[in-house]
Design a protein around this motif. Sequence first.
Motif: not given
Lengths: 482, 248
Positions: B178-190
């Motif tokens: 879940i942590d990695a998912l959040r980071i990856v998603a943040t990256g994409v959103n940014n």
Amino acid sequence: MEKESNNILDEVTKGEYKYGFYTDIEMETAPKGLNEDIIRYISARKNEPEWLLEFRLKSYRHWLTMKEPKWAHINYPAIDFQDIIYYAAPKPKKELKSLDEVDPELINTFNKLGISLEEQKRLSGVAVDAVIDSVSVKTTFSDTLAKLGIIFCSFSEAVQKHPDLVKQYLGSVVPHTDNFFASLNSAVFSDGSFCYIPKGVRCPIELSTYFRINAANTGQFERTLIVADEGAYVSYMEGCTAPQRDENQLHAAIVEIVALKDAEVKYSTVQNWYPGDKDGKGGIYNFVTKRGICKGSHSKISWTQVETGSAITWKYPSVILMGDYSIGEFYSVAVTNHHQQADTGTKMVHLGRNTKSTIISKGISAGQSNNSYRGLVRVIKRAENCRNFSQCDSLLLGDKCGAHTFPYIRTENPTSIVEHEATTSKISDDQLFYCQQRGISTESAIGLIVNGYAKEVLQHLPMEFAVEAQKLLSVSLEGSVG
Amino acid sequence: MLSIKNLSVAIKGKEILKGINLEVNAGEVHAIMGPNGTGKSTLAYVIGGREGYEVTSGEIIYKGRNLLDLSTEERACEGIFLGFQYPVEIPGVSITNFLRTAINEQRKYQGLDPIPAAQFLAKMEEKKKMLELQDKLANRSVNEGFSGGEKKKNEIFQMAMLEPSLAILDETDSGLDIDALRIVATGVNNLRRPHNSTIVITHYQRLLDYIVPDVVHVLYDGRIVKSGGKEMALELEEKGYEWIKNSL
């Protein structure tokens, strides 16, 4: 950032052979063929002492009794040893005092190769003993080195000025009877480099020699002798490019290294003799005997080679680990493309106790080439607690090339540990697609992947040489992608 | 940005995609969902230009050009980025070296000089920070010995460095905690910009909690059988793919 050795093989996939130019310099040559008169002629031309002529003659007489070895995994037409010119030298015009007096043609050649004989070399920390064909034309930095007692000069000069050292060590690692090509070299060797590092001296700069084959039908018989006295250290670099030629040229060199107690010698080679054209026409035959002896305890000899050239490579830089706790290393990248054939590897002979050797060999085959690793690890009965690790990897590009591994292990001592690892791989479509999808062209992708593959070896090259190697290697795998 | 019309694709004679239609406008995020083996990855590979996929009919227009006329690397240089489901290992090639090569090849294509070293390093630092990547990662060989999560993060890191116009993320969420998912998603959103687009291919609705799509498509048996807003993903999660199957 880490050393960008990665880039060394990077451009390996591009371009035709770039160093195929030919220098037009007046040559003084011996007549074709080989007999005792020719040997006397060579010896006389070089004003050699009697004992050296005798060394040549006994080598020649022994050579006559020998047969050309046929065990290597290579094919080539029979060499007519009477059709070769055994001596060629640029005519000495007069004593040269500065670069201005050197034949401008020659300077031009060096410049094309990116070799500068001028003082800039001092800044980059490289002393160059440039060999064109047989005679050393100019030696730089000898004076600087002389202050430390280091002798670095042409072999011929060493014979004149340091005959005792030459006499003591010549043939002490590679005897004149060693093998067919070594005996031939011992009989007819023309020139080469000599290096002596006195006791406890650490040579402050990388020593390098550039070899170049330059005259049609002239066999090259270089002779290099490096002696590191007790506690001495030297890093020696040898690199070569050769002009494009249609006729095959024979090259049979000898390199002898002696490391006394606590001494260390690091010998690096980037070899880029003309490999022949895409159809396998022309190219250099490279039959070389390179051997070092760790004579004293705690001594170390390390060979690093990047082999991209020659139509045929027959070469096994070896280490005889005589002193207890001595170390031998062999790091090799051998690239073959088109119709090139390479049979190369090493011998690690463990004679002393607690000796250690490492072999890392990376073969890269492309086109219709054949690339063989041949290595011997030998541990004799009295050599206790020896350690060897060998890793031999092969990388194939395309499906018409061959990779072969011939490891020989002979150990007579049960306390020794000898390990051998070998892998064969191909560049996968997945890897290529991955790179291409990032915008990297196929050729660059291959360069990148090959680079990564060879990294373990390339990182052992001295920094200055790595840059040089990048230029020299940029041409070898051209046309291997398809 | 991307216009796919009636695209059919076969692998070794077997038809996988059977008339896909898809319109992605600049600035949009599309999610493509669907059960295993329905052709999601095939669609990604065909857009990316992988060999072995035979386009039997239809066309892909990208920025007004026929994409199928371009080579794989040309497509990449034109701004198409594929985040791989199974990123491949390239031993001995550092991420730094790999990315610098990729960026410079893309710049060459665009007629630009190689990126200055200082600028490149600064960009690396910035993007590493954004993705909470370890410092030493950049010196490691591409994907070699990476965990599943590290591989996926590395894909997003490359995307951040290459700044594509159209990113296609193939099951980037699979194998992520879940942590990695959040980071990856943040990256994409940014990285969302008005002028670039993202296609997120996923199995699960979970990722779409983090990367909110403008449009959700359901791919089933080689066709896009249903399209809708972001709420459709929730519905799909609730009712399962059987729902789609039965409604056909």
